[in-house]
Scaffold this motif. Structure first.
Motif, PDB file in Angstrom:
ATOM      1  N   LEU A   1       0.655  -1.117  -0.013  1.00 43.66           N
ATOM      2  CA  LEU A   1      -0.018  -0.110   0.027  1.00 43.66           C
ATOM      3  C   LEU A   1       0.710   1.310   0.045  1.00 43.66           C
ATOM      4  O   LEU A   1       0.519   2.226  -0.821  1.00 43.66           O
ATOM      5  N   GLU A   2       1.839   1.248   0.799  1.00 42.31           N
ATOM      6  CA  GLU A   2       2.834   2.231   0.796  1.00 42.31           C
ATOM      7  C   GLU A   2       3.445   2.696  -0.575  1.00 42.31           C
ATOM      8  O   GLU A   2       3.667   3.714  -0.965  1.00 42.31           O
ATOM      9  N   ASN A   3       3.898   1.654  -1.097  1.00 43.86           N
ATOM     10  CA  ASN A   3       4.517   1.509  -2.498  1.00 43.86           C
ATOM     11  C   ASN A   3       3.554   2.122  -3.622  1.00 43.86           C
ATOM     12  O   ASN A   3       3.803   3.039  -4.314  1.00 43.86           O
ATOM     13  N   ARG A   9       1.866   9.480  -6.088  1.00 44.13           N
ATOM     14  CA  ARG A   9       2.255  10.817  -5.985  1.00 44.13           C
ATOM     15  C   ARG A   9       3.439  10.969  -6.775  1.00 44.13           C
ATOM     16  O   ARG A   9       3.460  12.247  -7.293  1.00 44.13           O
ATOM     17  N   ASN A  10       4.159   9.925  -7.319  1.00 43.23           N
ATOM     18  CA  ASN A  10       4.979  10.260  -8.230  1.00 43.23           C
ATOM     19  C   ASN A  10       4.555  10.530  -9.557  1.00 43.23           C
ATOM     20  O   ASN A  10       5.106  11.197 -10.346  1.00 43.23           O
ATOM     21  N   VAL A  81      -5.427   9.112  -1.276  1.00 40.99           N
ATOM     22  CA  VAL A  81      -4.255   9.562  -1.790  1.00 40.99           C
ATOM     23  C   VAL A  81      -4.429  10.133  -3.252  1.00 40.99           C
ATOM     24  O   VAL A  81      -4.040  11.135  -3.635  1.00 40.99           O
ATOM     25  N   CYS A  82      -5.423   9.476  -3.758  1.00 41.69           N
ATOM     26  CA  CYS A  82      -5.947   9.713  -5.381  1.00 41.69           C
ATOM     27  C   CYS A  82      -6.506  11.360  -5.439  1.00 41.69           C
ATOM     28  O   CYS A  82      -6.272  12.040  -6.184  1.00 41.69           O
ATOM     29  N   GLU A  83      -7.416  11.413  -4.298  1.00 43.22           N
ATOM     30  CA  GLU A  83      -8.086  12.628  -4.114  1.00 43.22           C
ATOM     31  C   GLU A  83      -7.027  13.788  -3.766  1.00 43.22           C
ATOM     32  O   GLU A  83      -7.328  15.048  -4.414  1.00 43.22           O
ATOM     33  N   GLU A  84      -5.934  13.434  -3.298  1.00 42.51           N
ATOM     34  CA  GLU A  84      -5.013  14.530  -2.458  1.00 42.51           C
ATOM     35  C   GLU A  84      -4.223  14.809  -3.817  1.00 42.51           C
ATOM     36  O   GLU A  84      -3.888  16.099  -3.789  1.00 42.51           O
ATOM     37  N   THR A  85      -3.986  13.817  -4.744  1.00 37.42           N
ATOM     38  CA  THR A  85      -2.966  14.068  -5.685  1.00 37.42           C
ATOM     39  C   THR A  85      -3.689  14.485  -7.121  1.00 37.42           C
ATOM     40  O   THR A  85      -3.137  15.082  -8.073  1.00 37.42           O
ATOM     41  N   GLY A  86      -4.900  14.203  -7.197  1.00 32.75           N
ATOM     42  CA  GLY A  86      -5.536  14.496  -8.628  1.00 32.75           C
ATOM     43  C   GLY A  86      -5.420  13.415  -9.654  1.00 32.75           C
ATOM     44  O   GLY A  86      -5.694  13.427 -10.762  1.00 32.75           O
TER      45      GLY A  86
END
Length: 236
Positions: A1-3, A9-10, A81-86
């Motif tokens: 999950l962390e990966n 994010r990358n 994470v998707c919502e944070e990054t778009g």
């Protein structure tokens, strides 16, 4: 999950807006990879009867409900994470879309599975990689236009794979794009009518005589057919 969170994010930093993913721990299955089809081309075939006694791929049975529990756990953590990054997540169907293979349930093998996933995780970052070939496999070509209207009208189709098969989930052969279960111009028309503005790409293609390992000749045929059909539909 962390990966995966780090990957998303990358991707955002690199300007890549969509991550296609699937929920098939034991991957895509085919029974044969050299089936003769039209004009002497070769293609892939699946026959469920040949895999009924396949050994367990992950050491034990995994029920549909257990697969749903894992899926919900994952989406509850990765969608923020998707919502944070778009970055949007685009879900690919099971291929082949049969209920279970090698002991692992396949929960994205029907309209009902996708509807459940979208209803339980309604984030605007969550949608579909609409693999037309897999949807064609599900019910021998039936229900595809209804699925496009249902998910497309909500803006849930992020992009589409366009290929086709002859047959249905229990037994099918991948074929040239103009001879499968579906009328491809009608599929493109349905995508147009729901306001789809994503991208289309060819997918698995037959291998033609003297073709490359990637299937450049087969892809040239598929892409040319799609371009012509799309031009016709958009000119209506």
């Amino acid at each position: 999950l962390e990966n995966m969170a780090a990957t998303i994010r990358n991707m955002a930093r690199a300007g890549i807006p969509i991550l296609g993913y699937h929920w098939m721990p034991n991957g895509v299955w085919r029974t044969e990879h050299d089936t003769p089809i039209r004009g002497g081309a070769r293609s892939n075939r699946f026959e469920m009867a040949a895999h009924q006694e396949a050994p367990l791929s992950h050491g034990r049975q995994y029920s549909a409900e257990e697969m749903w529990q894992h899926y919900d756990w994952y989406l509850e953590r990765i969608l923020p994470v998707c919502e944070e990054t778009g970055v949007r997540l685009a879900l690919h169907p099971d291929d082949p879309p049969v209920p279970k293979l090698a002991g692992v349930a396949r929960i994205f093998s029907s309209f009902e599975g996708f509807a459940r996933a979208m209803e339980r995780h309604p984030s605007p970052m969550h949608g579909l990689d609409f693999c037309h070939g897999c949807w064609s496999e599900m019910r021998g070509g039936a229900g595809i236009l209804d699925a496009i209207r249902h998910f497309g009208s909500d803006g849930r189709i992020f992009y589409a794979h366009i290929r086709d098969v002859q047959g249905s989930a229990e037994c099918f052969t991948e074929c040239f794009i103009d001879e499968g279960n579906s009328h491809i111009p009608s599929v493109l028309r349905a995508l147009r009518d729901v306001g789809f503005r994503g991208f289309l790409l060819d997918d698995h293609v037959p291998r033609m005589v003297n073709d490359s390992p990637w299937g450049h000749r087969g892809r040239a045929f598929a892409t040319g057919y799609l371009r012509g059909a799309l031009a016709a539909v958009l000119s209506e």
